[in-house]
Design an enzyme around this catalytic site. Structure first.
Site: not given
Ligand code: 4FV
Length: 246
Positions: A89, A154, A169
């Site tokens: 995140p 894609r 797209d």
């Molecule tokens: C996430 C997102 C996400 C956080 C802790 C996996 C999690 C656990 N990854 N975009 N939003 N990952 O929430 O890519 O390890």
């Protein structure tokens, strides 16, 4: 394109990799996917991949050793190191532009975390960049990894039946996509726009562009700041603005 996906739950990918366009892309040899369970690189007898955080606090943190060893096993002597993408995140949010950039590579390594998160040394000394699929927290990085594989695959020549569709797209043109219709021409009194039945390809193209401009103007005006627009596009948009004011 070779995707190496490091995950503790390879079984999560079976449906996604074994279905439809992504399955066909692998059968065609355009896409290769390798699922690596990095628990196999934990050398202690319990195959430990996570541990409690230093400094206390709840949750578990992914240990660095198994991931460092797993990535090391994928790098080839004398070959340029591929992008090593951490699904997180905290990463830059995935966009069509980023997918297009990633599609230029021939090899991508994706790291899927689990639990509370990752030992910081994974972020600072192993990965080349972090990618997020949005501002929310998931239980694992597997779904983000599938989204990266899907959005990149894609774009690869030959993966979509009609390559041009990847070009028109939403976001590929910088605008939202124009409306699509198919048979029947009249569905319970809901008719297909006459222009699409006219056979006038130039008029149809103009109508589609104006539809894309209109729905972008209505739903995502922010995209108009960066989308490549012609003079004709700008004049059309000014007409929309005038209509709104009148
Ligand atoms: C996430 C997102 C996400 C956080 C802790 C996996 C999690 C656990 N990854 N975009 N939003 N990952 O929430 O890519 O390890």
């Amino acid at each position: 394109m070779r995707f190496d996906i490091l995950t503790l739950f390879p079984e999560m990918f079976q449906g996604f990799l074994g279905t439809s366009i992504i399955k066909r892309a692998q059968q065609q040899g355009i896409v290769e996917t390798n699922l690596i369970n990095f628990r196999d690189f934990a050398t202690d007898k319990h195959h430990t991949v996570d541990d409690t955080p230093y400094g206390g606090g709840g949750g578990m943190v992914l240990k660095p050793e198994p991931l460092f060893r797993a990535v090391e096993s994928l790098l080839e002597e004398g070959k340029e190191k591929p992008p090593i993408l951490l699904m997180s995140p905290q990463g830059a949010t995935l966009t069509q532009k980023k997918a297009e950039e990633l599609a230029q590579h021939s090899h991508l390594i994706l790291l899927c975390g689990h639990y509370e998160g990752y030992d910081e040394r994974i972020r600072t000394h192993l990965v080349t960049e972090e990618i997020s699929i949005g501002d929310y927290v998931l239980t694992g990085g597997e779904l983000p990894a599938m989204i990266v594989v899907d959005s990149v695959s894609r774009l690869l020549p030959g993966v979509l039946g009609n390559d041009s569709s990847a070009v028109t797209d939403s976001f590929s043109t910088g605008l939202l996509e124009y409306p699509h219709y198919t048979r029947p021409a009249d569905f319970e009194g809901l008719k297909v726009p006459d222009i699409l039945l006219s056979g006038h390809h130039q008029n149809i193209e103009t109508w589609r562009r104006q539809q894309a401009l209109t729905r972008t103007w209505e739903k995502r005006p922010d995209l108009l700041e960066t989308a490549p627009l012609t003079e004709e596009d700008r004049n059309f948009l000014q007409g929309l603005a005038r209509k709104q004011r009148s």
